[in-house]
Design a protein around this motif. Structure first.
Motif, PDB file in Angstrom:
ATOM      1  N   MET A   1      17.916 112.211 -51.308  1.00 41.89           N
ATOM      2  CA  MET A   1      17.088 113.424 -51.310  1.00 41.89           C
ATOM      3  C   MET A   1      17.109 114.046 -52.708  1.00 41.89           C
ATOM      4  SD  MET A   1      15.047 115.563 -49.938  1.00 41.89           S
ATOM      5  CE  MET A   1      14.980 115.043 -48.230  1.00 41.89           C
ATOM      6  N   PHE A   2      16.020 114.765 -53.040  1.00 47.58           N
ATOM      7  CA  PHE A   2      15.947 115.440 -54.332  1.00 47.58           C
ATOM      8  C   PHE A   2      17.094 116.448 -54.465  1.00 47.58           C
ATOM      9  CE2 PHE A   2      11.489 114.914 -52.733  1.00 47.58           C
ATOM     10  CZ  PHE A   2      11.162 113.828 -53.515  1.00 47.58           C
ATOM     11  N   THR A   3      17.506 116.686 -55.686  1.00 53.37           N
ATOM     12  CA  THR A   3      18.519 117.712 -55.929  1.00 53.37           C
ATOM     13  C   THR A   3      17.917 118.984 -56.513  1.00 53.37           C
ATOM     14  OG1 THR A   3      18.983 116.783 -58.123  1.00 53.37           O
ATOM     15  CG2 THR A   3      20.334 115.999 -56.270  1.00 53.37           C
ATOM     16  N   LYS A   4      16.695 118.869 -57.083  1.00 51.22           N
ATOM     17  CA  LYS A   4      16.026 120.052 -57.640  1.00 51.22           C
ATOM     18  C   LYS A   4      14.521 119.838 -57.574  1.00 51.22           C
ATOM     19  CE  LYS A   4      17.608 122.222 -61.323  1.00 51.22           C
ATOM     20  NZ  LYS A   4      17.889 122.616 -62.735  1.00 51.22           N
ATOM     21  N   ILE A   5      13.807 120.860 -57.095  1.00 56.49           N
ATOM     22  CA  ILE A   5      12.350 120.810 -57.070  1.00 56.49           C
ATOM     23  C   ILE A   5      11.787 122.051 -57.747  1.00 56.49           C
ATOM     24  CG2 ILE A   5      12.293 119.446 -54.941  1.00 56.49           C
ATOM     25  CD1 ILE A   5      11.405 122.025 -53.471  1.00 56.49           C
ATOM     26  N   LEU A   6      10.595 121.919 -58.288  1.00 57.01           N
ATOM     27  CA  LEU A   6       9.862 123.061 -58.843  1.00 57.01           C
ATOM     28  C   LEU A   6       8.785 123.454 -57.838  1.00 57.01           C
ATOM     29  CD1 LEU A   6       8.637 123.588 -62.447  1.00 57.01           C
ATOM     30  CD2 LEU A   6       7.047 123.931 -60.565  1.00 57.01           C
ATOM     31  N   ILE A   7       8.657 124.748 -57.571  1.00 57.67           N
ATOM     32  CA  ILE A   7       7.643 125.255 -56.644  1.00 57.67           C
ATOM     33  C   ILE A   7       6.504 125.833 -57.479  1.00 57.67           C
ATOM     34  CG2 ILE A   7       7.165 126.806 -54.724  1.00 57.67           C
ATOM     35  CD1 ILE A   7      10.197 126.741 -54.121  1.00 57.67           C
ATOM     36  N   ALA A   8       5.395 125.129 -57.488  1.00 60.09           N
ATOM     37  CA  ALA A   8       4.262 125.516 -58.333  1.00 60.09           C
ATOM     38  C   ALA A   8       3.331 126.450 -57.561  1.00 60.09           C
ATOM     39  CB  ALA A   8       3.524 124.276 -58.808  1.00 60.09           C
ATOM     40  N   ASN A   9       3.861 127.577 -57.138  1.00 55.42           N
ATOM     41  CA  ASN A   9       3.081 128.529 -56.364  1.00 55.42           C
ATOM     42  C   ASN A   9       3.762 129.890 -56.412  1.00 55.42           C
ATOM     43  OD1 ASN A   9       1.176 129.551 -54.214  1.00 55.42           O
ATOM     44  ND2 ASN A   9       0.705 127.356 -54.153  1.00 55.42           N
ATOM     45  N   ARG A  10       3.323 130.809 -55.609  1.00 54.48           N
ATOM     46  CA  ARG A  10       3.812 132.176 -55.651  1.00 54.48           C
ATOM     47  C   ARG A  10       3.849 132.761 -54.234  1.00 54.48           C
ATOM     48  NH1 ARG A  10       0.166 136.065 -54.931  1.00 54.48           N
ATOM     49  NH2 ARG A  10       1.318 137.560 -56.163  1.00 54.48           N
ATOM     50  N   GLY A  11       4.306 133.990 -54.127  1.00 50.92           N
ATOM     51  CA  GLY A  11       4.200 134.741 -52.879  1.00 50.92           C
ATOM     52  C   GLY A  11       4.950 134.135 -51.723  1.00 50.92           C
ATOM     53  N   GLU A  12       4.390 134.349 -50.518  1.00 53.56           N
ATOM     54  CA  GLU A  12       5.107 133.982 -49.300  1.00 53.56           C
ATOM     55  C   GLU A  12       5.346 132.489 -49.176  1.00 53.56           C
ATOM     56  OE1 GLU A  12       3.723 132.358 -46.491  1.00 53.56           O
ATOM     57  OE2 GLU A  12       1.701 132.208 -47.261  1.00 53.56           O
ATOM     58  N   ILE A  13       4.421 131.632 -49.661  1.00 48.54           N
ATOM     59  CA  ILE A  13       4.628 130.195 -49.511  1.00 48.54           C
ATOM     60  C   ILE A  13       5.754 129.720 -50.422  1.00 48.54           C
ATOM     61  CG2 ILE A  13       2.786 129.641 -51.163  1.00 48.54           C
ATOM     62  CD1 ILE A  13       4.097 127.563 -48.141  1.00 48.54           C
ATOM     63  N   ALA A  14       5.871 130.282 -51.613  1.00 49.15           N
ATOM     64  CA  ALA A  14       6.974 129.901 -52.498  1.00 49.15           C
ATOM     65  C   ALA A  14       8.311 130.297 -51.877  1.00 49.15           C
ATOM     66  CB  ALA A  14       6.800 130.552 -53.866  1.00 49.15           C
ATOM     67  N   CYS A  15       8.366 131.482 -51.276  1.00 48.56           N
ATOM     68  CA  CYS A  15       9.596 131.924 -50.612  1.00 48.56           C
ATOM     69  C   CYS A  15       9.920 131.030 -49.416  1.00 48.56           C
ATOM     70  CB  CYS A  15       9.456 133.382 -50.146  1.00 48.56           C
ATOM     71  SG  CYS A  15       9.285 134.585 -51.483  1.00 48.56           S
ATOM     72  N   ARG A  16       8.882 130.636 -48.685  1.00 55.11           N
ATOM     73  CA  ARG A  16       9.100 129.822 -47.500  1.00 55.11           C
ATOM     74  C   ARG A  16       9.612 128.418 -47.883  1.00 55.11           C
ATOM     75  NH1 ARG A  16       9.998 126.523 -44.881  1.00 55.11           N
ATOM     76  NH2 ARG A  16       9.259 125.641 -42.917  1.00 55.11           N
ATOM     77  N   ILE A  17       9.054 127.808 -48.928  1.00 51.44           N
ATOM     78  CA  ILE A  17       9.517 126.494 -49.391  1.00 51.44           C
ATOM     79  C   ILE A  17      10.958 126.591 -49.884  1.00 51.44           C
ATOM     80  CG2 ILE A  17       9.165 124.687 -51.131  1.00 51.44           C
ATOM     81  CD1 ILE A  17       6.131 125.481 -50.995  1.00 51.44           C
ATOM     82  N   ALA A  18      11.249 127.654 -50.607  1.00 51.74           N
ATOM     83  CA  ALA A  18      12.608 127.838 -51.132  1.00 51.74           C
ATOM     84  C   ALA A  18      13.622 127.957 -50.005  1.00 51.74           C
ATOM     85  CB  ALA A  18      12.659 129.073 -52.030  1.00 51.74           C
ATOM     86  N   ARG A  19      13.217 128.563 -48.887  1.00 52.60           N
ATOM     87  CA  ARG A  19      14.136 128.736 -47.758  1.00 52.60           C
ATOM     88  C   ARG A  19      14.583 127.383 -47.189  1.00 52.60           C
ATOM     89  NH1 ARG A  19      11.166 132.020 -45.088  1.00 52.60           N
ATOM     90  NH2 ARG A  19      10.273 130.606 -43.542  1.00 52.60           N
ATOM     91  N   THR A  20      13.636 126.480 -47.008  1.00 54.07           N
ATOM     92  CA  THR A  20      13.996 125.146 -46.508  1.00 54.07           C
ATOM     93  C   THR A  20      14.807 124.375 -47.533  1.00 54.07           C
ATOM     94  OG1 THR A  20      12.132 124.954 -44.982  1.00 54.07           O
ATOM     95  CG2 THR A  20      13.043 122.904 -45.826  1.00 54.07           C
ATOM     96  N   ALA A  21      14.406 124.463 -48.798  1.00 46.70           N
ATOM     97  CA  ALA A  21      15.152 123.756 -49.843  1.00 46.70           C
ATOM     98  C   ALA A  21      16.601 124.220 -49.890  1.00 46.70           C
ATOM     99  CB  ALA A  21      14.476 123.969 -51.192  1.00 46.70           C
ATOM    100  N   ARG A  22      16.812 125.518 -49.763  1.00 48.37           N
ATOM    101  CA  ARG A  22      18.174 126.046 -49.793  1.00 48.37           C
ATOM    102  C   ARG A  22      18.981 125.507 -48.617  1.00 48.37           C
ATOM    103  NH1 ARG A  22      17.072 130.972 -48.942  1.00 48.37           N
ATOM    104  NH2 ARG A  22      16.393 131.373 -51.072  1.00 48.37           N
TER     105      ARG A  22
END
Length: 663
Positions: A1-22
């Motif tokens: 699995m990846f160890t680091k990803i970049l989220i190329a977005n903002r707002g609620e979707i960026a927060c939501r992606i970060a939640r799963t990644a964490r």
């Protein structure tokens, strides 16, 4: 699995992606524009990098800059979210060339589905049913006009390269065609850089049903059931639910198989959504395929028990799908409502401002909030007006709807206009409760969903009176304590008069309406004159901004929040803003010159269609504005001539600014 990803977005979707990644132990990198320097998605990620100025073209659409930051940070993959670069084939190719995984479908699939005309051809070959229309490459106005006549009316002109309701116009007759085509092309080129359109028969009041599909690199394809996205304004979704109400198993199976066939036809990989129109006759037609995660994906997660972002990450990492079609089951029912900064009663025009108050319902396993907004955040005109998503689950549709209604009644935002009160009306509408939904629902139920302005209920006025009287008592005590003789009756600064009742008198202003108030204190209570007569009134703060009010024989709780020179009163899903009217300062700073036309929303002047001295007829298009991805045409209210123009193309204007004046 990846160890680091970049989220190329903002707002609620960026927060939501970060939640799963964490949760999966993956570090995240955020990017942000100047306007988003204090945004929530910047804070929730492990690292954050400035990417450019506020305009999306100078920040979130800068693929080269995003890849540069991915290289600097060592991010192995980029999650584009939705919008911006999520369906940009050139960016996906650039990621591949740079050795960075694009968490999305193959470039070939993006290209195939990115142009609606090409996608229609592919779907026809895959025997997926299509709406009759013209999807050709020849875009000459003469041919499009001929095709328009051949298809018949009503019809829909639709941007071939886009989605989200941009570049769409309904045409009722040939007389409307030329203006609608020009507007659709203009909006398409502004939103997608491509003005090609297609023309289709417009189905009257169909349902909008979409299927969530997922595919891996091993050739497995499944669908995670359907979502009903029929409740829309300006062709953009407002409320979604899963599964679709009144969906028969045979129809679900047929639509699911068609969605899988569509994905297989383009060798799809990752998360995608195949969208259909379901006619009143029971026929369904392919509309488009979105080659990304959808805004409404949480309702699918709620009924399937799956984390679709985790599925995306695993598929992008080369892993097989976690479950087979047979293992996927529907559990319960879910709704999602999109909370927008907008004014529903004014054609849903976008709103800007500061989120001064934010009160949300408690979250748990059945109530979820996806958001990137906090109290104090500024909502600008540069991005989409969606602020948050409220998602609820229930064992069945009835329970889920009850939970939605309850959650909306405890969700408050103050400081700018939102659609929260409208969503509350929608969730309680009898036809919606019965599941009788279609794409024309809002227009059909306009009278019930947009009730005429009414006098504030006694509960609201009483709460504002209590809060204003308590505020005045505090000020009086402060004044008294600061005088040389605090025991003097002249130092009280209260409503005491010689040989008169101590009447507190003031006026509340709500919009343009004035409400004179009078209250007389007797013992520990006030007798206040309300619209329904004199009432006994008392109240006390029971914590924070929550007050307990005794109004006659009724005791209730209510929230009252101070904002500048006003009280925000939150009651039954609605916010009332009551200004304390001061006649000495009652000067309207936004007085409009006689004959003036004002901006209905904050935005940018896109096009001036007239010049000074031009004669105009009632209904003549004068100015085209754009804000939050939406184009709005301002027309003349009457015959006359253009006397003055106060802004030029490219100028930013505030809501209420006078754009031009007519004589």
């Amino acid at each position: 699995m990846f160890t680091k990803i970049l989220i190329a977005n903002r707002g609620e979707i960026a927060c939501r992606i970060a939640r799963t990644a964490r949760r999966l132990g993956i570090k995240t990198v955020a990017v942000y524009s100047t306007a988003d320097a204090r945004a929530e998605h910047v804070k929730v990620c492990d690292e954050a990098y400035w990417i450019g100025e506020a305009a999306a073209t100078e920040s979130y659409l800068r693929g080269d800059k995003i890849l540069e930051i991915a290289h600097i940070t060592g991010a192995q993959a980029i999650h584009p979210g939705y919008g911006f670069l999520s369906e940009n084939a050139e960016f996906a190719e650039a990621c591949q060339a740079a050795g960075v995984v694009f968490i999305g479908p193959p470039t070939s699939a993006i290209i195939a589905m990115g142009l609606k005309s090409e996608s229609k051809r592919l779907m026809a070959n895959a025997q997926v049913p299509l709406v009759p229309g013209y999807h050709g490459a020849d875009q000459s106005p003469e041919l499009l006009r001929e095709q328009s006549q051949a298809i018949g009316y009503p019809q829909l002109i639709k941007a071939s390269a886009g989605g989200g309701g941009k570049g769409m116009r309904i045409v009722q007759s040939l007389d409307e065609f030329d203006a609608a085509l020009a507007a659709a092309k203009r909006e398409a080129i502004a939103s997608f850089g491509n003005d090609a359109v297609l023309i289709e028969r417009y189905l009257v009041n169909p349902r909008h049903i979409e299927l969530q599909v997922f595919a891996d690199t091993q050739g497995n394809v499944v669908h995670l059931f359907e979502r009903d996205c029929s409740i829309q304004r300006r062709h953009q979704k407002v409320m979604e639910e899963a599964p679709a109400p009144h969906m028969k198993p045979a129809l679900r199976h047929a639509m699911g198989q068609a969605a899988i066939n569509a994905a297989k036809a383009i060798a799809y990989v990752g998360a995608g959504t195949v969208e259909f129109l379901l006619d009143q006759s029971g026929e369904f037609f392919f509309m488009e395929m979105n080659t990304r995660l959808q805004v409404e994906h949480p309702v699918t997660e709620m009924i399937s028990g799956q984390d679709l972002v985790e599925w995306q990450l695993r598929v992008a990492n080369g892993e097989p799908l976690p479950l087979t079609q047979e293992q996927l089951k529907i559990n319960g029912h879910a709704f999602e409502v999109r909370i927008y900064a907008e004014t529903p009663e004014h054609d849903f025009l976008p709103s800007t401002g500061t989120v001064q108050v934010l009160i949300t319902p408690d979250t748990n396993h059945s109530v979820r909030i996806d958001t990137g907004i906090r109290a104090g955040d500024e909502v600008s005109l540069f991005y989409d007006p969606m602020l948050a998503k409220l998602i609820v689950w229930g064992a069945d549709r009835t329970q889920a709807l009850q939970r939605l209604q309850a959650a909306l009644s405890h969700y408050y935002m103050g400081g700018l206009n939102t659609n929260l009160a409208f969503l509350g009306q929608l969730a309680r509408n009898p036809d919606f409760v019965a599941g009788s939904v279609h794409t024309g629902f809002i227009e059909q139920h306009r009278a019930e969903l947009f009730p005429a302005p009414s006098t504030p209920p006694d509960e609201v006025m009483a709460a504002a009176v209590v809060r204003e009287l308590a505020h005045r008592q505090t000020l009086s005590s402060q004044t008294q304590s600061q005088t040389l003789d605090p025991h003097s009756p002249w130092a009280l600064a209260d409503a005491w008069w010689v040989n008169q009742l101590p009447i507190d008198t003031f006026t509340f202003q709500i919009g343009e309406a004035l409400y004179p108030m009078q209250g007389v204190k007797r013992s520990e209570a006030y007798y206040v004159q309300l619209a329904t007569g004199e009432k006994l009134l008392r109240g006390e703060c029971i914590g924070g901004d929550e007050w307990q009010i005794v109004l006659g024989q009724k005791t209730y709780r209510i929230r009252i929040v101070p904002v500048e020179s006003a009280w925000l009163v939150f009651w039954e899903g609605r916010v009332w803003q009551l200004h304390v009217y001061d006649p000495l300062q009652a000067v309207n700073e936004h007085t409009i010159p006689s004959g003036g036309l004002t901006a209905p929303m904050p935005g940018v002047v896109l096009e001036l269609l007239v010049k000074v001295g031009d004669p105009v007829k009632a209904g003549t298009a004068l100015v085209i504005m754009v804000a939050m991805k939406m184009e709005h045409t301002i027309t003349s209210p009457q015959d006359g001539s253009v006397q003055a123009i106060y802004f030029q193309v490219g100028d930013q204007v505030k809501e209420g600014d006078t754009l031009l004046s007519l004589e």
